[in-house]
Design a protein around this motif. Structure first.
Motif, short mmCIF file in Angstrom:
data_model
loop_
_atom_site.label_atom_id
_atom_site.label_comp_id
_atom_site.label_asym_id
_atom_site.label_seq_id
_atom_site.Cartn_x
_atom_site.Cartn_y
_atom_site.Cartn_z
N LEU A 212 1.56 41.33 0.52
CA LEU A 212 1.98 39.95 0.28
C LEU A 212 3.23 39.65 1.10
O LEU A 212 4.29 40.24 0.88
N GLY A 213 3.11 38.73 2.04
CA GLY A 213 4.26 38.27 2.80
C GLY A 213 5.10 37.34 1.95
O GLY A 213 4.65 36.81 0.93
N VAL A 214 6.33 37.09 2.39
CA VAL A 214 7.23 36.26 1.59
C VAL A 214 6.65 34.87 1.35
O VAL A 214 6.83 34.28 0.29
N GLY A 215 5.90 34.35 2.32
CA GLY A 215 5.32 33.02 2.16
C GLY A 215 4.23 32.96 1.11
O GLY A 215 3.87 31.86 0.66
N GLN A 216 3.69 34.09 0.72
CA GLN A 216 2.69 34.14 -0.35
C GLN A 216 3.35 34.29 -1.72
O GLN A 216 2.68 34.16 -2.74
N ILE A 217 4.64 34.55 -1.72
CA ILE A 217 5.38 34.75 -2.97
C ILE A 217 6.17 33.52 -3.36
O ILE A 217 6.21 33.12 -4.52
#
Length: 237
Positions: free
Chosen positions: A126-131
């Motif tokens: 999970l990349g930061v943009g998915q969090i």
């Protein structure tokens, strides 16, 4: 050849409906130096392999793709006289968040911390943009907070120079001022760690070794309850 052992049950979570019972074990080399590397166990072999393969390649590079994790680890430690350790910061609701610190010496010695978050049900990184939202209001808040902290750090550094004999030259001071300005303008949000009640964005900007003494140390912490509308992982809301 260094002995390898696997320490089981480092961190575990209770099984919840619709989730794997995940835990994170540690591979440790039998040496005086600290060498501990994470191995994720999800309860499903394919999912575990997907996470561990991804983690290995992100840390040791594409050349490690066909090596086992312990072989890649031993080779890296041997090549760089390195040390490795990790911390699990979040392991629940199908999500694992951990950070790994490695120090190695080539032409000179460096240390770096890397941050990882995985879905332990699917094996997805999970990349930061998915969090959390990285393009809207929250991004603006993070960038403003970083600028504010560097501005305060710069002021504190200048005051310290007035109050103490630091040994810093005029060139050092001017160099440090430029580094403060550069780091204050950084838009990096990738170094994100999840905790029980908050997420933390670490500052990866580093001053050159010669003026590392002037660098402030800080991270940006945001409680889930305060940024609920910006979170993209439902399990954190």
């Amino acid at each position: 050849m260094a002995a390898v052992c696997i320490v089981l049950g480092l961190t575990a979570c209770e099984r919840k409906a619709g989730e794997q019972n995940a835990r994170i074990d540690a591979i440790e080399l039998g040496e005086a130096k600290k060498v501990r590397f994470p191995v994720v166990r999800t309860g499903d072999a394919k999912t575990s392999d997907k996470i561990n393969q991804d983690l290995k390649v992100r840390i040791f590079g594409d050349e490690s793709a066909n090596l086992t994790t312990d072989s890649a680890l031993k080779r890296w430690v041997s090549d760089f006289s390195g040390e490795v350790d990790f911390e699990v910061t979040y392991l629940e609701k199908g999500i694992a968040s951990l950070n790994l610190n490695k120090c190695g010496c080539g032409s000179f010695c460096t240390c770096e911390t890397s941050y990882f978050t995985y879905n332990t049900n699917t094996g997805e990184h999970l990349g930061v943009g998915q969090i959390v939202d990285t393009v809207g209001e929250f991004r603006s808040r993070v960038l403003a907070d970083r600028k504010s902290l560097y501005r305060k750090g710069r002021m504190a550094f200048m005051q310290q120079l007035k109050d103490n004999e630091s040994g810093a030259t005029t060139d050092d001071v001017e160099w440090a001022k430029r580094e403060y300005d550069v780091c204050a303008g950084s838009e990096d949000m990738a170094s994100l760690a999840l905790y029980a009640d908050s997420l933390v964005i670490a500052d990866r900007c580093q001053f050159p070794n010669a003026i590392r003494f002037a660098q402030p140390g800080f991270s940006l912490k945001y409680r889930y309850a305060e940024i609920r509308q910006h979170l993209r992982l439902p399990s954190l809301r």
